[in-house]
Design a protein around this motif. Structure first.
Motif: not given
Length: 719
Positions: A647-668
């Motif tokens: 068992a383990r815990t990973q700290t993960i942020a979710v980001l998204g982009s519509t064009d593959g260059s500019t990303y925004r944070t979806v979930l911190g």
């Protein structure tokens, strides 16, 4: 073509069964060769036989036919054509069952002619077991006849199967000119002992005439001449006949020589071979090797050979024009390296057993050479026109129809076959061509080949590839294909597609399977069978292909949604399964990977395989391209379910982009627990209204290992 109203490629139509060129604007001449005959399809004629087709299945009679249809005549049945023009000569493309031969009777306005057309399977039913994906092919043959009378437009010309089943494909009506007269000062082969009745071997007479006519003309009078071995040492001479309907040389090997000082001009006679099987080690070609610089081949009828012209050595500034090349068991013409300034134009090719026209840059590149305004019909085991490597090559104004298996209408490729190979370089121009019913299912890939294919088979395509003002009609599958056919994922780059017209494509307009990019401008489509774009990497996870909309495109905006299935002709874009995993099989990348644990392992549908980032180098990111913007609501993150994974815990942020260059944070960044006792999975709920094409997961910590790890990343539209 949307904004490009000043430039239109030629199109073709089947008008009353006759293939005709529709008038283009002044910017482009009609695609294809200017031909002295008019072809009429048998399926458009009156018949008491059986129409077969249409069919696109490899290994069937209809699939190899012009128009993918033909007429089967049992003995005593006939097909009656309406003559489209004044004609005194007829050529018929036909097939008879394997091992059979017989006769077609000919009638004009109900009157049976004394002359008949002999038909045979002798030159058909070719097997090439060493070529992967091939089946018995080359079902059709051509037979010609001087009618001995003139028919007028509107007259009725009937063909009757006398004593064997005959499948009639197409009839060519032609006004054959009278035999030309001997040029003054020329040396006649008959003066050197050649036999125009074909009873005696005329090889030595031809050699003696060539030796006597250095700097002049060897004259081949009307007649049938038999040669039993090839000619060599041919240079600084013209070989001229009285016209290919009148002067006929029977040999399977006409010229075979590795070099020549050049100045060879061959024109106006027929060479008919006796090649019944393809043996690649045999030089069973009209020309094998070199004619030397400044040479030409024109007005020839070449038939029943392995290859029309297989050109190696110095052929600088060679011109090959106004010829007919029929029924070869392999290529019609192949510039096999070192070609410089070669022009192949206004030729007619039918029923080749490999590429009809090819440039293959083996040993040295083909350079500044072109295939222009040729008509190619029914290559039955490869491409209509193929460019394998080379520098500054042009394919312009050609008409290609009815490719059958293992081939496209036009292929621009870095498939090398052998070394040393010289990949595509400089500028490759594909302009003003018309492709009709081209493209085929490739049994080796188990997926289709497009009408116009750009293929980084053995190496990346870095040349500038300009595809302009082409017309693609009735492709059974896709119009444009970008692929790395060797399965190595080499990129296709620097491609622009401008001013294309696509009509009635069976599946998609663009079949993108390689990493790379292309810009599309003023490409209009109508009658699209399934979707505008299929954009799925081959092999899976080999990289992303970026289609840039340069403006003026219309009729093909939709995208095939499921990379796990192939669109079928005429299927239409299905409603996507709302419960499907959007990430499965999509291109994935990462900031780093450990050993064999590459990014694609996280979208291969197998949680036991996994991506692992570079170790001891947080933060690390993993990204997947979903192919189009999606309203993703839920992620399921998996690690291998084995209890060996603690068992383990990973700290993960979710980001998204519509064009593959500019990303925004979806979930911190948040902690997500993975425990084999509960399946080693973690579910991530995304907020409503999350629209993204590129999904990125950034891992900043992992209590079980000093790296980011995912066995599978699944993305869903449902909460």
């Amino acid at each position: 073509m949307s904004a490009r109203t000043a430039v239109l490629a030629a199109t073709v139509a089947l008008a009353a069964g006759t293939l005709v060129a529709l008038a283009p604007t002044a910017a482009h001449a009609a695609a294809g060769a200017t031909l002295p005959f008019t072809s009429v399809e048998a399926e458009s004629a009156t018949t008491d036989g059986t129409r077969i087709g249409p069919d696109y299945t490899q290994g069937t009679l209809a699939s190899e036919a012009s128009g993918r249809q033909a007429v089967r005549l049992e003995a005593g049945r006939r097909v009656e054509f309406t003559a489209p023009r004044t004609a005194n000569a007829l050529n018929v493309a036909y097939s008879v069952p394997d091992g059979r031969s017989g006769t077609l009777n000919v009638y004009v306005n109900g009157q049976k002619l004394a002359r008949t057309i002999a038909v045979t399977s002798k030159y058909s039913y070719v097997d090439t077991g060493w070529i992967a994906g091939s089946r018995t092919h080359h079902f059709y043959d051509n037979a010609r006849l001087l009618l001995g009378r003139t028919v007028r437009a509107g007259d009725k010309v009937a063909l009757e199967a006398a004593d064997v089943q005959v499948t009639v494909d197409v009839a060519d009506f032609e006004q054959a000119p009278d035999a030309a007269q001997q040029p003054a000062g020329s040396v006649s082969v008959t003066a050197k002992g050649a036999d125009p009745a074909g009873q005696r071997d005329s090889t030595q007479a031809f050699r003696d005439a060539i030796a006597a006519a250095q700097g002049g003309v060897v004259w081949i009078p009307p007649g049938d001449y038999r040669l039993t071995s090839s000619l060599s040492g041919v240079q600084n001479v013209t070989l001229q006949g009285a016209g290919h309907w009148h002067s006929v040389v029977h040999t399977s090997r006409f010229i075979d020589q590795p070099s020549s000082s050049g100045g060879v001009h061959i024109k106006d006679f027929a060479v008919l071979g006796e090649v019944t099987e393809r043996v690649d080690s045999n030089p069973d070609n009209f020309v094998n090797g070199s004619l030397g610089p400044g040479s030409s081949v024109s007005g020839m009828w070449l038939q029943h050979l392995k290859v029309g012209l297989w050109l190696t050595g110095n052929n600088d500034n060679l011109v090959v024009e106004d010829n007919r090349i029929l029924d070869t068991t392999a290529d019609g013409l192949n510039l096999n390296g070192t070609a410089r300034g070669v022009r192949v134009r206004n030729n007619f090719l039918r029923n080749q057993g490999d590429d009809s026209l090819a440039m293959w840059s083996l040993y040295a590149p083909d350079t500044d050479s072109s295939f222009e305004n040729n008509t190619v019909s029914q290559p039955n085991l490869a491409n209509g026109i193929a460019i394998y490597g080379g520098t500054d090559i042009t394919v312009r104004g050609n008409l290609v129809s009815d490719t059958n298996a293992l081939g496209s209408g036009i292929a621009i490729s870095n498939q090398k076959f052998l070394d040393p190979f010289h990949p595509l370089a400089g500028t490759i121009t594909v302009d003003g061509n018309t492709l009709v019913r081209t493209g085929a299912m490739n049994p080796n890939w188990n997926h289709p080949m497009g009408a116009l294919r750009v293929d980084s088979y053995d190496s990346a395509i870095d040349a500038t590839v300009r595809i302009t003002d082409n017309t693609i009609t009735d492709s059974p599958y896709s119009a444009f294909e970008f692929v790395s056919g060797g399965g190595r994922g080499h990129p296709v780059r620097n491609v622009t597609v401008d001013g294309a017209t696509v009509r009635n494509t069976g599946t998609v307009v663009v079949q993108a399977e390689a990493q790379g990019a292309a810009v599309f401008r003023d490409v209009t489509a109508s009658g699209v069978g399934a979707a505008g774009v299929y954009n799925c990497p081959y092999p899976a996870n080999s990289g992303t292909f970026t289609l840039t909309d340069g403006g003026g495109n219309s009729g093909w905006s939709s995208t095939w949604p499921d990379c796990s299935t192939w669109p079928q002709p005429g299927q239409g874009t299905p409603d996507p399964d709302p419960n499907r995993n959007l990430a499965k099989g999509r291109p994935a990348t990462a900031t780093g990977s450990q050993d064999v644990y590459t990014p694609g392992k996280a979208v291969d549908g197998d949680a036991d395989s996994y991506w692992e980032s570079a170790n001891n180098a947080f933060p690390q990111s993993w990204t997947v391209d979903l192919g189009s913007v999606q309203a993703v609501r839920r992620l399921v993150l998996k690690l291998p379910p084995s209890s060996a994974w603690g068992a383990r815990t990973q700290t993960i942020a979710v980001l998204g982009s519509t064009d593959g260059s500019t990303y925004r944070t979806v979930l911190g960044a948040r902690d997500y627990r993975f425990d084999p006792a509960t399946g080693n999975t973690a579910t991530v709920a995304l907020p409503d209204g999350t629209g993204l094409r590129h999904l990125r997961l950034t891992v900043s910590a992992n209590t079980g290992w000093p790296a980011g790890q995912f066995g599978e990343v699944e993305a869903y539209l449902t909460p």
